[in-house]
Design an enzyme around this catalytic site. Structure first.
Site, PDB file in Angstrom:
ATOM      1  N   LYS A  63     -97.127 -29.994 108.025  1.00 41.75           N
ATOM      2  CA  LYS A  63     -98.141 -29.954 107.107  1.00 41.75           C
ATOM      3  C   LYS A  63     -99.152 -31.010 107.603  1.00 41.75           C
ATOM      4  O   LYS A  63    -100.522 -30.565 107.820  1.00 41.75           O
ATOM      5  CB  LYS A  63     -97.801 -30.501 105.710  1.00 41.75           C
ATOM      6  CG  LYS A  63     -98.747 -30.432 104.692  1.00 41.75           C
ATOM      7  CD  LYS A  63     -98.243 -30.853 103.390  1.00 41.75           C
ATOM      8  CE  LYS A  63     -99.441 -30.977 102.709  1.00 41.75           C
ATOM      9  NZ  LYS A  63     -98.998 -31.439 101.052  1.00 41.75           N
ATOM     10  N   GLU A 121     -91.875 -37.332 115.124  1.00 40.85           N
ATOM     11  CA  GLU A 121     -91.005 -36.552 115.793  1.00 40.85           C
ATOM     12  C   GLU A 121     -91.094 -35.344 115.955  1.00 40.85           C
ATOM     13  O   GLU A 121     -91.016 -34.786 117.112  1.00 40.85           O
ATOM     14  CB  GLU A 121     -89.550 -36.685 114.707  1.00 40.85           C
ATOM     15  CG  GLU A 121     -89.117 -38.013 114.239  1.00 40.85           C
ATOM     16  CD  GLU A 121     -89.753 -38.666 113.054  1.00 40.85           C
ATOM     17  OE1 GLU A 121     -91.074 -38.345 112.773  1.00 40.85           O
ATOM     18  OE2 GLU A 121     -89.033 -39.219 112.362  1.00 40.85           O
ATOM     19  N   GLY A 165     -94.497 -30.771 101.041  1.00 40.52           N
ATOM     20  CA  GLY A 165     -93.821 -30.235 102.099  1.00 40.52           C
ATOM     21  C   GLY A 165     -92.468 -29.843 101.669  1.00 40.52           C
ATOM     22  O   GLY A 165     -91.976 -28.709 102.068  1.00 40.52           O
ATOM     23  N   ARG A 166     -91.857 -30.351 100.551  1.00 40.62           N
ATOM     24  CA  ARG A 166     -90.455 -29.998 100.228  1.00 40.62           C
ATOM     25  C   ARG A 166     -90.587 -28.763  99.261  1.00 40.62           C
ATOM     26  O   ARG A 166     -89.649 -28.235  98.939  1.00 40.62           O
ATOM     27  CB  ARG A 166     -89.730 -31.001  99.470  1.00 40.62           C
ATOM     28  CG  ARG A 166     -90.561 -31.737  98.531  1.00 40.62           C
ATOM     29  CD  ARG A 166     -89.868 -33.240  98.108  1.00 40.62           C
ATOM     30  NE  ARG A 166     -90.703 -33.951  97.224  1.00 40.62           N
ATOM     31  CZ  ARG A 166     -91.708 -34.835  97.404  1.00 40.62           C
ATOM     32  NH1 ARG A 166     -92.078 -34.957  98.674  1.00 40.62           N
ATOM     33  NH2 ARG A 166     -92.175 -35.524  96.419  1.00 40.62           N
ATOM     34  N   GLU A 201     -86.561 -37.124  97.112  1.00 39.45           N
ATOM     35  CA  GLU A 201     -87.767 -37.439  97.610  1.00 39.45           C
ATOM     36  C   GLU A 201     -88.858 -37.240  96.380  1.00 39.45           C
ATOM     37  O   GLU A 201     -89.788 -37.822  96.434  1.00 39.45           O
ATOM     38  CB  GLU A 201     -88.265 -36.494  98.850  1.00 39.45           C
ATOM     39  CG  GLU A 201     -89.373 -37.325  99.682  1.00 39.45           C
ATOM     40  CD  GLU A 201     -89.869 -36.531 101.021  1.00 39.45           C
ATOM     41  OE1 GLU A 201     -90.389 -35.415 100.968  1.00 39.45           O
ATOM     42  OE2 GLU A 201     -89.761 -37.154 102.111  1.00 39.45           O
ATOM     43  N   HIS A 236     -60.848 -30.641 100.277  1.00 47.03           N
ATOM     44  CA  HIS A 236     -59.680 -31.367 101.181  1.00 47.03           C
ATOM     45  C   HIS A 236     -60.229 -32.364 101.885  1.00 47.03           C
ATOM     46  O   HIS A 236     -59.743 -32.793 102.950  1.00 47.03           O
ATOM     47  CB  HIS A 236     -59.565 -30.165 102.228  1.00 47.03           C
ATOM     48  CG  HIS A 236     -58.829 -28.992 101.499  1.00 47.03           C
ATOM     49  ND1 HIS A 236     -57.402 -29.001 101.130  1.00 47.03           N
ATOM     50  CD2 HIS A 236     -59.231 -27.838 100.959  1.00 47.03           C
ATOM     51  CE1 HIS A 236     -57.211 -27.947 100.553  1.00 47.03           C
ATOM     52  NE2 HIS A 236     -58.266 -27.033 100.446  1.00 47.03           N
ATOM     53  N   LYS A 256     -92.423 -45.445 108.469  1.00 43.22           N
ATOM     54  CA  LYS A 256     -92.984 -44.515 109.246  1.00 43.22           C
ATOM     55  C   LYS A 256     -94.313 -45.498 109.830  1.00 43.22           C
ATOM     56  O   LYS A 256     -94.517 -45.452 111.235  1.00 43.22           O
ATOM     57  CB  LYS A 256     -93.775 -43.391 108.593  1.00 43.22           C
ATOM     58  CG  LYS A 256     -93.296 -42.181 108.606  1.00 43.22           C
ATOM     59  CD  LYS A 256     -94.142 -41.150 108.192  1.00 43.22           C
ATOM     60  CE  LYS A 256     -93.623 -40.128 107.055  1.00 43.22           C
ATOM     61  NZ  LYS A 256     -94.724 -39.055 106.683  1.00 43.22           N
TER      62      LYS A 256
HETATM   63  O1  F6P Z   1     -91.712 -38.409 105.859  1.00 41.70           O
HETATM   64  C1  F6P Z   1     -91.427 -37.509 104.962  1.00 41.70           C
HETATM   65  C2  F6P Z   1     -92.158 -36.170 104.922  1.00 41.70           C
HETATM   66  O2  F6P Z   1     -93.537 -36.529 104.718  1.00 41.70           O
HETATM   67  C3  F6P Z   1     -91.757 -35.163 103.834  1.00 41.70           C
HETATM   68  O3  F6P Z   1     -92.349 -35.294 102.947  1.00 41.70           O
HETATM   69  C4  F6P Z   1     -92.100 -34.080 104.899  1.00 41.70           C
HETATM   70  O4  F6P Z   1     -91.591 -32.842 104.385  1.00 41.70           O
HETATM   71  C5  F6P Z   1     -91.951 -34.205 106.250  1.00 41.70           C
HETATM   72  O5  F6P Z   1     -92.312 -35.795 106.368  1.00 41.70           O
HETATM   73  C6  F6P Z   1     -92.779 -33.507 107.448  1.00 41.70           C
HETATM   74  O6  F6P Z   1     -93.930 -33.792 107.300  1.00 41.70           O
HETATM   75  P1  F6P Z   1     -95.063 -32.855 108.028  1.00 41.70           P
HETATM   76  O7  F6P Z   1     -94.678 -31.608 107.577  1.00 41.70           O
HETATM   77  O8  F6P Z   1     -96.270 -33.324 107.701  1.00 41.70           O
HETATM   78  O9  F6P Z   1     -94.386 -32.972 109.648  1.00 41.70           O
END
Ligand code: F6P
Length: 533
Positions: free
Chosen positions: A210, A216, A271-272, A357, A388, A519
């Site tokens: 987003k 990462e 995002g979620r 979240e 199990h 972060k």
């Molecule tokens: O660090 C959490 C977060 O901001 C989530 O809310 C989001 O889904 C995820 O990281 C990935 O963010 P992006 O889509 O901006 O890479």
């Protein structure tokens, strides 16, 4: 809307508090009522929730509904659907419901939302079909056969979970010529194991973010480019292998992503909650554009159910209220989601982000500290496997773990003996719900052990260990069959549940400031490291 009153000061909350302090009947007693199961169930959008195994009496339910009224849950839902900026710490509206075509009037701040959504969805669907038909070519002119999704959190969990849940469509499709892979972890091993079997000439990457700044994902994207270059892709043709999905196309464009392979969404999609947007592209590639749109229809059916169904039969509200009863009044600190359907193996992981979240919060919407419990620790996984492994703790440990069992009425695997397997799966699910609710008293245990012929000393020795307190509450969520439509409805059910709980707790469900500090520190450390080297 009336001024904010903390939940614990609301009349229904106080009554619920008193009710919870009374000696409440054990589920063993409650389940003796032969009408309970038929009374305590509700259906909508192809889903039925049976909540007879929850520790609620009619008095408790009545007060829970009163709490929802007092908390103005449905008025708050209408504000969301009207596109008001309910995400007040980020000054954003929350309109993921618009992505599945649910009616949202154009808010004053954003004209033409439905048209924008429809046109981006059309682009996503056309592109997905093009990829599926082998029409996307890599640098050598060969068709792309493998698509690797690079993204994390909401840019990974939803499409990854749904791709697995609907994998029967991938397998059954004669048309699809591509495989979809997911890499979320910046750990190089994860990228390596995915790329090890792939050919750069036939591989494309969907970089989903987003913000298009997530460390990462950006690191993975940079390494993917390098892998393509090392695999003989000329720099000038890199863009053929790169697809961006982002709410910030200006950033992806600056990194060389071509506009025709860039798909957008908007800051009013969390995002979620973004699976319904272009973030669903890898899923659409995997299951096809029609199936993807069918999933949107399922979610829309749940939106309609949520907005139009009286509270006693309103599925998201019911799940939310039962969760609040368990969390705030019975003291459960955790909640387990146990699908009894292996395609839903990643469902609990997906829900963890959605729920925790969103509602893992300690400050109310008016800035005051929260003095009650908010989101429980949500966890889970496939029920049969859990039985199990960790179900021991749920049966006899010291935590109260309310459960959501998720069962399919029909199963689709084509094996000739599938029906027999499915019967075993479902009877296990029902047996667990029953065992957790009823337990077995020490007296019953003694009787059973004696009846088995065991000698009396051994009976007395084992009886405490082989007794079960029971009274563990659960709901069973029934789905006719796992289809794009039912999956869409199931996800939207939980989305609206999370919304209702936030509305009652008085917390902002759509920001996530808690993840920012770590972060920032990682970024500061990275900057310091670069400066020093
Ligand atoms: O660090 C959490 C977060 O901001 C989530 O809310 C989001 O889904 C995820 O990281 C990935 O963010 P992006 O889509 O901006 O890479």
């Amino acid at each position: 809307m009336n001024p904010f009153v903390p939940p614990q000061n609301r009349a229904a909350w106080k009554t619920l508090q008193t009710l919870s302090e009374n000696a409440n009947p054990h589920l063993r007693e409650l389940l003796k009522d032969p009408h309970r199961t038929e009374q305590l169930q509700a259906s909508g959008a192809g889903i039925t929730i049976d909540y007879a195994h929850q520790r609620v009496t009619s008095e408790v339910l009545q007060q829970l509904f009163a709490l929802a009224d007092e908390s103005q849950v449905m008025a708050q839902a209408k504000s969301m659907f009207r596109g008001e900026r309910i995400n007040r710490t980020e000054h954003r509206a929350v309109l993921h419901v618009a992505l599945r075509g649910s009616h949202v009037p154009n808010p004053p701040w954003g004209q033409g939302i439905s048209q924008q959504v429809a046109s981006e969805l059309a682009r996503v669907c056309l592109f997905a079909e093009k990829v599926r038909e082998g029409q996307l070519q890599g640098y050598s002119g060969e068709a792309i056969t493998d698509v690797v999704n690079l993204g994390i959190g909401g840019s990974d969990l939803g499409p990854r979970m749904a791709t697995e849940a609907l994998s029967h469509l991938t397998r059954d499709s004669f048309k699809n010529k591509v495989r979809v892979h997911y890499v979320s972890n910046v750990d190089a091993w994860s990228l390596y194991t995915t790329l090890a079997t792939l050919n750069p000439a036939r591989t494309a990457f969907v970089v989903q973010s987003k913000t298009f700044t997530t460390q990462e994902t950006m690191t993975l994207a940079a390494s993917a480019k390098r892998w393509l270059l090392d695999g003989a892709c000329p720099e000038a043709q890199l863009h053929q292998h790169l697809i961006a999905v982002t709410a910030h196309p200006e950033i992806s464009a600056a990194q060389g992503f071509a506009p025709e392979q860039t798909f957008g969404f908007w800051d009013w999609v969390g995002g979620r909650y973004s699976l319904w947007s272009a973030i669903g592209l890898p899923l659409a590639i995997s299951i096809g554009a029609f199936a993807f749109q069918d999933m949107l229809l399922g979610a829309r059916a749940m939106d309609e159910h949520f907005m139009s169904t009286p509270q006693e039969k309103n599925l998201p509200l019911l799940l939310a209220l039962l969760g609040i009863w368990n969390r705030n009044f019975l003291g459960a600190t955790t909640h387990n989601v146990a699908p009894y359907a292996s395609p839903l193996g990643k469902f609990a992981a997906f829900l963890q982000q959605m729920d925790m979240e969103s509602n893992g919060k300690r400050i109310h919407i008016d800035g005051s500290p929260v003095e009650i419990a908010t989101a429980p620790v949500l966890w889970g996984g496939l029920g049969i496997d859990g039985q199990h492994a960790y179900f021991q703790l749920i049966h006899q440990g010291r935590h109260l773990v309310p459960m959501d069992f998720i069962g399919l009425r029909t199963e689709r695997s084509p094996l000739p003996f599938a029906a027999e397997h499915h019967r075993i799966v479902l009877l296990n699910m029902q047996a667990q719900a029953q065992a957790l609710a009823l337990g077995r008293t020490p007296e019953e245990t003694v009787r059973e052990l004696r009846a088995s012929g065991m000698d009396e000393a051994e009976v007395q020795h084992l009886a405490p260990h082989r007794s079960y307190p029971g009274n563990v509450p659960s709901s069973t969520i029934w789905i006719d069959a796992l289809t794009p439509r039912s999956l869409g409805a199931l996800i939207a059910l939980y989305e609206h549940k999370v919304f209702c709980q936030a509305a009652i707790w008085g917390v902002h469900a759509y920001d996530q400031w808690g993840v920012e500090l770590g972060k920032k520190m990682a970024k500061d450390m990275e900057d310091a490291h670069r400066a020093a080297n």
